[in-house]
Design a protein around this motif. Structure first.
Motif, PDB file in Angstrom:
ATOM      1  N   SER A  75       2.364   8.647   2.037  1.00 13.31           N
ATOM      2  CA  SER A  75       2.013   7.235   1.902  1.00 13.31           C
ATOM      3  C   SER A  75       2.833   6.604   0.786  1.00 13.31           C
ATOM      4  CB  SER A  75       0.519   7.084   1.594  1.00 13.31           C
ATOM      5  OG  SER A  75      -0.270   7.675   2.604  1.00 13.31           O
ATOM      6  N   ALA A  76       3.236   5.357   0.987  1.00 14.41           N
ATOM      7  CA  ALA A  76       3.974   4.627  -0.042  1.00 14.41           C
ATOM      8  C   ALA A  76       3.029   4.212  -1.164  1.00 14.41           C
ATOM      9  CB  ALA A  76       4.635   3.399   0.570  1.00 14.41           C
ATOM     10  N   VAL A  77       3.414   4.493  -2.409  1.00 14.66           N
ATOM     11  CA  VAL A  77       2.600   4.168  -3.587  1.00 14.66           C
ATOM     12  C   VAL A  77       3.512   3.605  -4.680  1.00 14.66           C
ATOM     13  CG1 VAL A  77       0.874   5.948  -3.070  1.00 14.66           C
ATOM     14  CG2 VAL A  77       2.831   6.514  -4.516  1.00 14.66           C
ATOM     15  N   PRO A  78       2.933   2.837  -5.607  1.00 14.68           N
ATOM     16  CA  PRO A  78       3.743   2.314  -6.710  1.00 14.68           C
ATOM     17  C   PRO A  78       4.256   3.438  -7.608  1.00 14.68           C
ATOM     18  CG  PRO A  78       1.663   1.118  -6.507  1.00 14.68           C
ATOM     19  CD  PRO A  78       1.547   2.326  -5.636  1.00 14.68           C
ATOM     20  N   VAL A  79       5.506   3.333  -8.002  1.00 15.98           N
ATOM     21  CA  VAL A  79       6.115   4.245  -8.975  1.00 15.98           C
ATOM     22  C   VAL A  79       6.768   3.350 -10.026  1.00 15.98           C
ATOM     23  CG1 VAL A  79       7.772   6.106  -9.376  1.00 15.98           C
ATOM     24  CG2 VAL A  79       6.543   5.990  -7.200  1.00 15.98           C
ATOM     25  N   GLY A  80       6.002   3.093 -11.092  1.00 15.37           N
ATOM     26  CA  GLY A  80       6.478   2.119 -12.068  1.00 15.37           C
ATOM     27  C   GLY A  80       6.592   0.760 -11.382  1.00 15.37           C
ATOM     28  N   GLY A  81       7.765   0.153 -11.487  1.00 19.67           N
ATOM     29  CA  GLY A  81       7.990  -1.109 -10.816  1.00 19.67           C
ATOM     30  C   GLY A  81       8.564  -0.954  -9.429  1.00 19.67           C
ATOM     31  N   PHE A  82       8.626   0.279  -8.948  1.00 22.55           N
ATOM     32  CA  PHE A  82       9.207   0.542  -7.636  1.00 22.55           C
ATOM     33  C   PHE A  82       8.155   1.150  -6.714  1.00 22.55           C
ATOM     34  CE2 PHE A  82      12.586   0.613 -10.748  1.00 22.55           C
ATOM     35  CZ  PHE A  82      13.567  -0.182 -10.157  1.00 22.55           C
ATOM     36  N   THR A  83       8.601   1.646  -5.572  1.00 25.46           N
ATOM     37  CA  THR A  83       7.697   2.259  -4.592  1.00 25.46           C
ATOM     38  C   THR A  83       8.269   3.600  -4.165  1.00 25.46           C
ATOM     39  OG1 THR A  83       7.086   0.071  -3.766  1.00 25.46           O
ATOM     40  CG2 THR A  83       6.529   1.940  -2.375  1.00 25.46           C
ATOM     41  N   GLY A  84       7.386   4.593  -4.094  1.00 28.11           N
ATOM     42  CA  GLY A  84       7.815   5.923  -3.666  1.00 28.11           C
ATOM     43  C   GLY A  84       6.800   6.530  -2.718  1.00 28.11           C
ATOM     44  N   TRP A  85       7.104   7.745  -2.278  1.00 26.61           N
ATOM     45  CA  TRP A  85       6.248   8.430  -1.316  1.00 26.61           C
ATOM     46  C   TRP A  85       5.347   9.435  -2.015  1.00 26.61           C
ATOM     47  CZ3 TRP A  85       5.871   6.333   3.231  1.00 26.61           C
ATOM     48  CH2 TRP A  85       6.956   5.653   3.787  1.00 26.61           C
ATOM     49  N   ARG A  86       4.063   9.434  -1.650  1.00 24.30           N
ATOM     50  CA  ARG A  86       3.126  10.461  -2.126  1.00 24.30           C
ATOM     51  C   ARG A  86       2.711  11.298  -0.919  1.00 24.30           C
ATOM     52  NH1 ARG A  86      -1.482   8.538  -5.865  1.00 24.30           N
ATOM     53  NH2 ARG A  86       0.269   8.698  -7.339  1.00 24.30           N
ATOM     54  N   GLN A  87       3.021  12.596  -0.995  1.00 23.72           N
ATOM     55  CA  GLN A  87       2.779  13.497   0.122  1.00 23.72           C
ATOM     56  C   GLN A  87       1.350  14.033   0.077  1.00 23.72           C
ATOM     57  OE1 GLN A  87       5.454  14.407   2.350  1.00 23.72           O
ATOM     58  NE2 GLN A  87       3.798  15.223   3.621  1.00 23.72           N
ATOM     59  N   ALA A  88       0.628  13.897   1.174  1.00 20.22           N
ATOM     60  CA  ALA A  88      -0.680  14.541   1.298  1.00 20.22           C
ATOM     61  C   ALA A  88      -0.476  16.015   1.612  1.00 20.22           C
ATOM     62  CB  ALA A  88      -1.487  13.877   2.405  1.00 20.22           C
ATOM     63  N   MET A  89      -1.522  16.823   1.381  1.00 19.98           N
ATOM     64  CA  MET A  89      -1.422  18.241   1.705  1.00 19.98           C
ATOM     65  C   MET A  89      -1.135  18.405   3.192  1.00 19.98           C
ATOM     66  SD  MET A  89      -4.503  20.024  -0.466  1.00 19.98           S
ATOM     67  CE  MET A  89      -3.948  21.664  -0.005  1.00 19.98           C
ATOM     68  N   PRO A  90      -0.130  19.206   3.557  1.00 18.49           N
ATOM     69  CA  PRO A  90       0.163  19.396   4.985  1.00 18.49           C
ATOM     70  C   PRO A  90      -0.976  20.144   5.678  1.00 18.49           C
ATOM     71  CG  PRO A  90       1.475  20.888   3.652  1.00 18.49           C
ATOM     72  CD  PRO A  90       0.791  19.966   2.693  1.00 18.49           C
TER      73      PRO A  90
END
Length: 441
Positions: free
Chosen positions: A394-409
């Motif tokens: 899922s896309a989540v905030p990373v500071g002032g940017f956006t990154g991916w946070r992986q759920a447990m497979p």
């Protein structure tokens, strides 16, 4: 046995054929209200249905064997009526049904609604929470009422789930001399005490509307069901916010993939083993009104949560068994499909689920642990099927940017139990072939 449909217009509304069948009968069985509509020229013994009705039918049919019997039923006996039960007991060849226009046909005629485009919810002898599964913006719904209190109960369900703006009309004694159609109101006004009293013989007509901004219902802090439904669709993968949970929830995207693998079909029964919040069983039952499910959960608090989620989402008939599997599986009806969402490593669990499945039954198991994954790999090698890994980010905030946070497979094993065949070696899980120069590397 002849089954005669009768309306609120009573004897006057019957055809000559229906009148002849009643006059020729030696015994007439029906509800007290229907029997009271018969004139003196019907001289047959009048028998009121015992309760509970369904359980009493086989014994009563046996008692009346050898006599000319007529059964009185409201409207069309084959539409949410007694003809279904009698057919199951006697078989269709021993039943002659003479239908009358149903109250739903009359309701659509009065409202100008096309009957084939209307959702029907029967609340006679059934929990009012079943209505929640039919709530969609703009949907027209006809509710078969259980009595004079049904319109108010329907309004409370609507308001508690964020549909207080729904337009409501109550239609009484349809087709009879005392027919009356109440003025249109909203669920919110009806729940607040406006309207009524209502005749016991009524149909509730709904044009579903979501509340927008303003509160559409009185506060109901004592009810676990008094929380608006998020926007729901017909397909699997309801929003996670639709469920009350403690973290033990098959998340939306994995849930959608799991229901696709389970492939619910009308009338089938699911075992949801390790129910957690009950999301798999709930969405299995929402797939079709005839789908059935049993959720098995060892934790009593979670079992109670499954019950509340099932009621809130319109499938209150979901059965919940509190106990640890595999012991809690003993005595359950034969499943068409089994989902194992927890406790895979419990001794004998997979063996018990596999043994319970009939040929052609499906088993789907999900896990996030290495230990359970190793177990699934063993079963995959033994029985084949499909072993996949589901990964969601899922896309989540990373500071002032956006990154991916992986759920447990999630590792998922899906298999269909084979039909018995000639003795031979056990199935071997397929292994991928080596790529050729024409295949992508």
């Amino acid at each position: 046995m002849t089954v005669v449909g009768i309306g609120a217009d009573g004897w006057a509304g019957l055809t000559a054929h229906s009148r002849q069948a009643l006059c020729a009968a030696e015994a007439v069985v029906g509800g007290a209200r229907q029997l009271a509509l018969l004139p003196p020229q019907v001289t047959a013994e009048r028998i009121t249905w015992p309760t509970p009705l369904r359980a009493a039918v086989p014994g009563l049919v046996a008692e009346l064997a050898g006599r000319r019997v007529a059964v009185l039923a409201s409207g069309d006996p084959s539409f949410h009526g007694i003809a279904r039960t009698l057919t199951e007991v006697l078989g269709p060849g021993r039943l002659h049904v003479l239908p009358h226009p149903s109250s739903l046909s009359y309701a659509c005629a009065r409202l100008g609604w096309p009957l084939e485009a209307v959702e029907v919810v029967n609340l006679v002898g059934r929990p009012v929470e079943r209505l929640a599964a039919a709530l969609y913006e703009g949907r027209r719904v006809l509710v078969l009422a259980a009595g004079p209190a049904t319109p108010g109960e329907v309004a409370a369900v609507l308001c508690g789930r964020g549909f207080g703006a729904t337009r409501v009309r109550v239609l009484e004694q349809l087709g009879g001399a005392a027919e009356h159609v109440h003025e249109e109101t909203t669920a919110a006004r009806l729940a607040a005490g406006a309207g009524g009293p209502f005749d016991p013989l009524n149909v509730v007509a709904l044009e579903c509307r979501r509340d927008t901004g303003e509160r559409g219902a009185p506060d109901r802090p004592d009810s676990a069901d008094a929380r608006p439904l998020p926007r729901l669709g017909l397909t699997a993968g309801l929003p996670d916010t639709a469920y009350e949970h403690d973290g033990q929830l098959t998340k939306r995207h994995v849930r959608a993939a799991t229901l696709a693998a389970l492939a619910p079909a009308p009338g089938e029964l699911l075992w949801d083993v390790g129910g957690g919040s009950g999301s798999i069983g709930v969405e299995w039952m929402r797939a079709h009104p005839a789908c059935r499910a049993v959720a098995v959960e060892r934790d009593a608090a979670r079992a109670g949560r499954i019950v509340r989620n099932a009621r809130h989402l319109g499938v209150p008939d979901l059965r919940v068994v509190t106990g640890a599997a595999p012991g809690a599986l003993a005595g359950l009806p034969t499943p068409d499909a089994v989902f194992v969402g927890g406790g895979l490593t419990a001794p004998g669990l997979l063996e018990a689920c596999w043994a319970a499945l009939p040929a052609g039954g499906r088993l789907v198991a999900n896990t996030v642990t290495l230990e359970s994954e190793a177990l699934l790999a063993q079963w995959y090698r033994r029985h084949g099927g499909e072993l996949v890994r589901l990964a969601v980010a899922s896309a989540v905030p990373v500071g002032g940017f956006t990154g991916w946070r992986q759920a447990m497979p999630v590792t998922q094993w899906t298999v269909v139990k084979p039909h018995p065949g000639p003795a031979g070696p056990p199935p071997v899980a397929p292994s991928p072939s080596a790529p050729t120069s024409q295949e992508p590397q």
